[in-house]
Structures are given as C-alpha cells and as structure tokens.
Scaffold this active site. Structure first.
Site, PDB file in Angstrom:
ATOM      1  N   SER A  57      76.711 -10.656 -22.892  1.00 53.53           N
ATOM      2  CA  SER A  57      75.808 -11.804 -22.958  1.00 53.53           C
ATOM      3  C   SER A  57      74.569 -11.586 -22.085  1.00 53.53           C
ATOM      4  O   SER A  57      73.858 -10.598 -22.270  1.00 53.53           O
ATOM      5  CB  SER A  57      76.576 -13.067 -22.557  1.00 53.53           C
ATOM      6  OG  SER A  57      75.865 -14.228 -22.903  1.00 53.53           O
TER       7      SER A  57
ATOM      8  N   ASP B  59      80.193 -16.374 -33.088  1.00 57.39           N
ATOM      9  CA  ASP B  59      79.824 -16.540 -31.682  1.00 57.39           C
ATOM     10  C   ASP B  59      79.163 -17.897 -31.545  1.00 57.39           C
ATOM     11  O   ASP B  59      78.139 -18.164 -32.168  1.00 57.39           O
ATOM     12  CB  ASP B  59      78.854 -15.413 -31.273  1.00 57.39           C
ATOM     13  CG  ASP B  59      78.516 -15.405 -29.791  1.00 57.39           C
ATOM     14  OD1 ASP B  59      78.486 -16.497 -29.183  1.00 57.39           O
ATOM     15  OD2 ASP B  59      78.244 -14.321 -29.255  1.00 57.39           O
TER      16      ASP B  59
ATOM     17  N   HIS C 254      82.511 -15.434 -28.529  1.00 56.83           N
ATOM     18  CA  HIS C 254      81.499 -14.878 -27.630  1.00 56.83           C
ATOM     19  C   HIS C 254      82.078 -13.973 -26.537  1.00 56.83           C
ATOM     20  O   HIS C 254      81.603 -12.854 -26.328  1.00 56.83           O
ATOM     21  CB  HIS C 254      80.701 -16.008 -26.982  1.00 56.83           C
ATOM     22  CG  HIS C 254      79.607 -15.520 -26.089  1.00 56.83           C
ATOM     23  ND1 HIS C 254      78.531 -14.788 -26.551  1.00 56.83           N
ATOM     24  CD2 HIS C 254      79.414 -15.643 -24.746  1.00 56.83           C
ATOM     25  CE1 HIS C 254      77.727 -14.488 -25.551  1.00 56.83           C
ATOM     26  NE2 HIS C 254      78.239 -14.987 -24.436  1.00 56.83           N
TER      27      HIS C 254
END
Length: 261
Positions: free
Chosen positions: A93, A194, A224
């Site tokens: 991320s 996600d 995610h």
C-alpha cells in the site's frame, strides 16, 4: 507511548542480500511480519521498520507526516547498504509508494522492487476537502484489516488522522512525479478485490515507471492486506523467486539470527 503488542519492528541478520520492507498507512510491521520471516528463513538480511507515528495510537500519527515516514525507510536503506552487497525494497500500500520513491532516488543502489497493492492517490471527493477538513475534524474511519481470510486481523488504527491523510496526499503527488525515475526490475502483485486501493493505482504505477523488467501478478483470493490473506504464501514465494533471479545464490539459503523490537 508503548508500541502495540505485535507491532514492533523486525530485523534479521542474514547473508549478503538485504530486503527492506515498508508497511502501510496507519498499519504496522505486523502486516508484513510473516513475509519478513519467510525471507529471513531463506537467509536474507531483512529490515522491517516501524514508521513514525504508527503502532501506538492515532494521536501520535497526527503529529507526523510523509517526510518523517520516508526518512525512516531511507535510514534503514542506508544501514542495509552498509551491510549487504545487494539490496531490494518492497512494500504494501503506502509502503509500496515508499519503496518506489526509494528506487527512484537511489537508482542502481537498489536491485529490484516488489510492491503489493501499491497506493498512488487519495481518491474521492474527500481528498479535495482534506486541506480544510483537517482543521475541523480530527479523524475519519479507519482502513485497517481489509482481509478476506476469516480470523486474520491487521494491527492498525481504527481512525485515520486527517492531518496525516493530508500529508499522504501530498506524498503520493511527489511519488507520482518521480515514477519515471524507477528503472529497476519491478514485481507488482495486486488484488482485484481491494476495498482500500483501486486497480487504477497499480495501473498508474505500471504506466509511469521506466522499468523494462516488469511482472504483474493477480492475487485473486485476497483483499487489500494480501500479506495476511489467502495469497500470502504466493507473495512470499514469488518475491523470493524474483530476488533469487536477480541475485542468484548470493546469501540465499543461509540462516541468520532474527531480532524483533
């Protein structure tokens, strides 16, 4: 403030190949700990730092911004380079964005990049309201634990500090401008399902980097935080194979000693 149990940084002294792992926004090293331990178990030297303001309470994060987070991973990279002959960077991320900026700025000093569901932009109308909203509202709902696998939980804040979110938005703009400077081999793994980072972010990264050795893999069973999800083992194996291809036989297969905290 004391670090939350399980959110401690992790380091492992292994061989001549080093890997720097970067966790995500409002998260902690816990989200990448199994990945770090897998790489360490195959003899790599591993650094998984705790970013400033993370892993304690959200109020601490309100006092930090992207220069603090980037400075921490940059320091860890320098330490790894002093210890290892080859160094790779990886992240989840926002950690993917941190890894990409390290690659853009350090060039040949980094042998390759691995990113999982990399973030590139703060999306939605709320992003445009951040400059003002952060002075009126302190937090919004958290983004931690977007995981499909039952019983798997990410240690992260249940609130997002808006001052930090505003800084994150600025950071993504900086990284986006620098993506063409990324020339290293790139392995990008992303989850089609996600709920935090849309597919457009990975597409943007792939369209702007200058890397010619690029591999994109889909994590069909995960959300995610794929490093704690059904596809975690695949991430660990694919990243190890990627590193092994680029640094064959260097430090891989030699056990070292791990240290947490």
């Amino acid at each position: 403030m004391p670090v939350l149990p399980g959110a401690e940084p992790y380091r492992h002294e292994g061989g001549e190949v080093g890997v720097l792992l970067c966790h995500g926004f409002t998260g902690s090293p816990q989200s990448l700990r199994p990945w770090a331990e897998h790489l360490a178990g195959h003899g790599l030297t591993v650094s998984l730092p705790l970013l400033p303001g993370h892993g304690t309470r959200w109020e601490d994060m309100q006092l930090t911004g992207w220069p603090d987070w980037y400075a921490e991973v940059d320091r860890e990279l320098h330490a790894l380079r002093a210890r290892c002959s080859r160094v790779f960077v990886a992240g989840l991320s926002m950690g993917g964005a941190l890894a990409l900026r390290l690659a853009a700025r350090h060039g040949d000093a980094i042998g390759g990049v691995v990113v999982v569901n990399p973030a590139n932009k703060v999306h939605g109308l709320s992003a445009y309201a951040l400059p003002v909203a952060r002075h009126l509202v302190r937090t919004t709902r958290g983004i931690a634990s977007d995981i499909a696998k039952p019983g798997s939980v990410e240690i992260g804040y249940d609130r997002v500090p808006l001052h930090a979110a505003h800084s994150l938005r600025a950071f993504f703009r900086v990284v986006d401008r620098e993506l063409p400077q990324v020339t290293q081999p790139l392995l990008l793994l992303r989850s089609p399902q996600d709920h935090v980072v849309p597919p457009a972010d990975s597409a943007r990264v792939l369209s702007r980097v200058s890397s010619t050795d690029v591999t994109e893999l889909l994590l069909e069973q995960s959300y995610h935080v794929a490093t704690l999800d059904y596809d975690a083992d695949r991430i660990f194996q694919e990243s190890l194979a990627f590193i092994g291809r680029l640094a064959p036989g260097v430090g891989v297969g030699n056990e070292g000693t791990a240290a947490g905290g």
